[in-house]
Structures are given as structure tokens and as C-alpha cells.
Design an enzyme around this catalytic site. Structure first.
Site, mmCIF file in Angstrom:
data_model
loop_
_atom_site.group_PDB
_atom_site.id
_atom_site.type_symbol
_atom_site.label_atom_id
_atom_site.label_comp_id
_atom_site.label_asym_id
_atom_site.label_seq_id
_atom_site.Cartn_x
_atom_site.Cartn_y
_atom_site.Cartn_z
ATOM 1 N N ASP A 128 -4.842 5.515 -12.745
ATOM 2 C CA ASP A 128 -4.725 4.232 -12.033
ATOM 3 C C ASP A 128 -5.915 3.330 -12.349
ATOM 4 O O ASP A 128 -5.754 2.175 -12.748
ATOM 5 C CB ASP A 128 -4.691 4.455 -10.510
ATOM 6 N N VAL A 186 0.835 -1.207 0.000
ATOM 7 C CA VAL A 186 0.000 0.000 0.000
ATOM 8 C C VAL A 186 0.870 1.257 0.000
ATOM 9 O O VAL A 186 2.028 1.224 0.413
ATOM 10 C CB VAL A 186 -0.974 0.045 1.214
ATOM 11 N N SER A 198 -2.494 0.137 -5.408
ATOM 12 C CA SER A 198 -3.151 -0.810 -4.507
ATOM 13 C C SER A 198 -4.635 -0.480 -4.304
ATOM 14 O O SER A 198 -5.501 -1.359 -4.399
ATOM 15 C CB SER A 198 -2.398 -0.808 -3.167
HETATM 16 O O1 PMV Z 1 -1.241 6.168 -7.127
HETATM 17 P P1 PMV Z 1 0.139 6.573 -7.480
HETATM 18 O O2 PMV Z 1 1.011 6.906 -6.341
HETATM 19 O O3 PMV Z 1 0.753 5.688 -8.507
HETATM 20 O O4 PMV Z 1 0.046 8.024 -8.218
HETATM 21 C C1 PMV Z 1 -0.781 8.276 -9.270
HETATM 22 C C2 PMV Z 1 -0.128 9.183 -10.240
HETATM 23 C C3 PMV Z 1 -0.209 10.678 -10.020
HETATM 24 O O5 PMV Z 1 0.001 11.247 -11.306
HETATM 25 C C4 PMV Z 1 0.876 11.152 -9.078
HETATM 26 C C5 PMV Z 1 -1.560 11.127 -9.477
HETATM 27 C C6 PMV Z 1 -2.702 10.972 -10.460
HETATM 28 O O6 PMV Z 1 -3.861 11.086 -10.015
HETATM 29 O O7 PMV Z 1 -2.483 10.784 -11.664
#
Ligand code: PMV
Length: 316
Positions: A150, A100, A106
Site C-alpha cells: 500500500d 476507510v 485510506s
Molecule cells: O489495505 P488493504 O485492505 O488493501 O490490504 C492490503 C493487502 C493485503 O495483501 C491483504 C495485506 C498486505 O499487507 O499486503
């Protein structure tokens, strides 16, 4: 049982929040799974977070009151609301091998697997855009102002070229990319790193706007090299992307040490991946140097490493 993979951002994190493109791929070595079981009548819906031994009771979303502040309960509630389903007598057991707060998606993977399993158990399996939209709602609870990258890559399960607010563009990978992924062991909140970058952008709109544009241009170039299978150029762009992320203040001495160690051990390029300030770094390697790069990363402080190959999925 349903599952969802972790994800890796190859290029463009942070700038993607401001409308620039980014490239992300599923990371199938790690995943979240959710398994449902029927429970006796009247027991309602419970969620068992298997790894942490947490037991949660879900109230029906139409029972009134505020939406739950718990992301797992919220994911279940918006699924029931979307399907206009009564509260089922069911338990949902969650297991995840994804660390996490490490930039590996995650939260989005757990939400995706949970909504897949719950909707399937209710007889109306959600997928594609409908699933993606619900997972994005939960992401907002985790991240505040997520770009949506994501949930999009995790729900689609394929490499994506992503621009906020647009349909993701699938693209070809000319030559498989062998990556070593290294966990710095430092948990870092994406909400905080995104918030810190926003504050700096508001204080210095011209320079930070310029950095975002520079990252966006680099991502477009990276897409062409990935499609052409030009590993050397891809590696160099990863190095440049890491420097720009450092300028945005989301790297750290440890992440710089890890990326440096990977390059010294023969990686073609290396960068932090995800929200930064902790989490993971990725290194592009030839299969012949993969082991030595992984060893160098562990020697420089990584708590664990994984190897993965990114390639275009063959669709039947
Ligand atoms: O969830 P993470 O830590 O992989 O970050 C997502 C990527 C960011 O560009 C930093 C945030 C986003 O919402 O796109």
C-alpha cells in the site's frame, strides 16, 4: 497543501504477505489531502481530522513515554524524529475522500499526505524511500504485518509490480485498463482478514502455501498480459484470482454476488481487491460496457461505484 491518492490491488493481495508478487496501481479519483497553517507561538502541533471533526495534540517524540497509539499522531512524531525537528507551532488539517477500511489504502494515503505536508512545512520535504519507510512504520500500526504494497504504490504514484522486501518494479501498461470500482459498503479490518489467513496457513501449511504459490504464478502471468495489452486474458486471470481469494476465505456472499453481477453485465473479469470480507470489488470493462457494469453492480448491492483508467504515466 499535499495530497496522496488511493490505491487498487489488481492482483496478488494476501499472497503478497508471504513473498509472492502483487500488482497495484494508484487510484487518483480518490485522495487524502493535508493542509498546514502556522499557529501562534507556544500552541504546538495539532492535527485536525476535518472529516470526523477530531482534534489531536502531538507531544514531541523525545518528550518520553510510549509511542502514541494513534496513527496520525504517530505519523507526525516519527516525522519530527526523522528530521530531528523541534515541535512546530502548526495545525495540520486532514481531508480524505477515500472510504476507510475498504481496501483502498485510506490509512497509507493519509499518512503519506501528512508526512509530506509536515516535512515540507519544516523545510525538509521527505519523498521517495525516506517517505516510504515512514509510511510503512505507520502501516504496521494499522495492519500488524503489512507487506508494504500500500505505502509503496501510494508513495510512488505509479503502477508497481511488488515483491515484499524488494525495490518495486515499475512496468508498462500495454493498453489502458478501464476499471469499475464498487464499494460493498461493508467495512472490514485488513488486520483481521490477514490474521485469519495466517491462522489457516499455520493449520494447513501445505494447502495454503500451495494457494499462495498459485496466486504468485497467476500474478506473473498477469504482468505479461498487462504489458502486452491482452484485456481478455487479464480479465480471466482476475476471475481466477477471485476464486483463489475465496478459497483463502476472504471473499463473502456479497462480494461473490457483486463480481458475478459484473461478469453477467459484460465485464471481462472481476475480483475483490484488498483485504476482502468487505471493501471493494474491481471489474475490468470495455468503455462500451462500463455504464451497464456499474449499474449492475449497484443493482446487486454496491453502495457506490467509480470508474478509472489505468495507464502508464508519461514521464517527462
Ligand atoms: O489495505 P488493504 O485492505 O488493501 O490490504 C492490503 C493487502 C493485503 O495483501 C491483504 C495485506 C498486505 O499487507 O499486503
Amino acid at each position: 497543501m499535499q495530497q496522496a491518492p488511493a490505491k487498487i490491488i489488481l492482483f496478488g493481495e494476501h499472497a503478497v504477505v508471504y513473498g509472492q508478487p502483487a500488482i497495484a496501481v494508484p487510484f487518483t479519483a480518490l485522495h487524502a489531502t493535508v493542509e498546514s497553517r502556522a499557529t501562534p507561538p507556544g500552541t504546538g502541533l495539532t492535527i485536525i481530522a476535518g472529516d470526523v471533526g477530531q482534534l489531536l495534540h502531538v507531544e514531541h517524540p523525545l518528550a518520553g513515554g510510549e509511542p502514541s497509539g494513534n496513527a496520525l499522531i504517530y505519523a507526525a512524531q516519527i516525522t519530527l524524529a526523522k528530521l530531528k525537528a523541534p515541535l512546530p507551532d502548526l495545525s495540520l488539517e486532514i481531508r480524505s475522500t477515500i472510504p476507510v477500511a475498504s481496501g483502498l489504502g485510506s490509512g497509507a494515503a493519509v499518512s503519506t499526505a501528512l508526512i509530506r505536508e509536515l516535512s515540507a512545512a519544516l523545510g525538509s520535504p521527505l519523498q521517495g524511500d525516506a517517505l516510504n519507510a515512514l509510511v510503512y512504520e505507520v502501516e504496521k500500526m494499522h495492519h500488524g504485518t503489512p507487506s508494504g504494497i500500500d505505502n509503496t504504490v501510494i508513495v510512488s504514484g505509479a503502477p508497481v509490480y511488488f515483491v515484499r522486501g524488494q525495490a518495486p518494479q515499475p512496468f508498462q501498461i500495454g493498453t489502458p485498463l478501464t476499471l469499475v470500482v464498487a464499494d460493498s459498503g461493508i467495512q472490514a479490518s485488513t488486520r483481521e482478514s490477514v490474521g485469519a489467513v495466517r491462522e489457516l496457513y499455520e493449520q494447513h501449511p501445505d494447502s495454503f502455501g500451495g494457494y499462495f504459490e498459485e496466486i504468485g504464478a497467476l500474478v506473473k502471468e498477469a504482468r505479461r498480459y498487462i504489458e502486452a495489452g491482452n484485456l481478455k486474458e487479464i480479465g480471466q486471470l482476475m476471475n481466477r484470482n477471485h476464486i483463489l481469494l475465496s478459497v483463502l476465505t476472504v471473499s463473502s456472499p456479497l462480494l461473490n454476488r457483486l463480481t458475478g453481477a459484473a461478469r453477467d453485465a459484460g465485464a471481462l473479469g472481476a475480483k475483490l481487491s484488498g483485504g476482502g470480507r468487505g471493501g471493494n470489488v474491481i471489474a475490468l470493462v470495455m468503455s462500451s460496457t462500463a455504464d451497464q457494469v456499474a449499474e449492475a453492480l449497484r443493482g446487486a448491492g454496491a453502495v457506490r461505484t467509480w470508474m478509472t483508467t489505468v495507464e502508464t504515466l508519461e514521464t517527462a
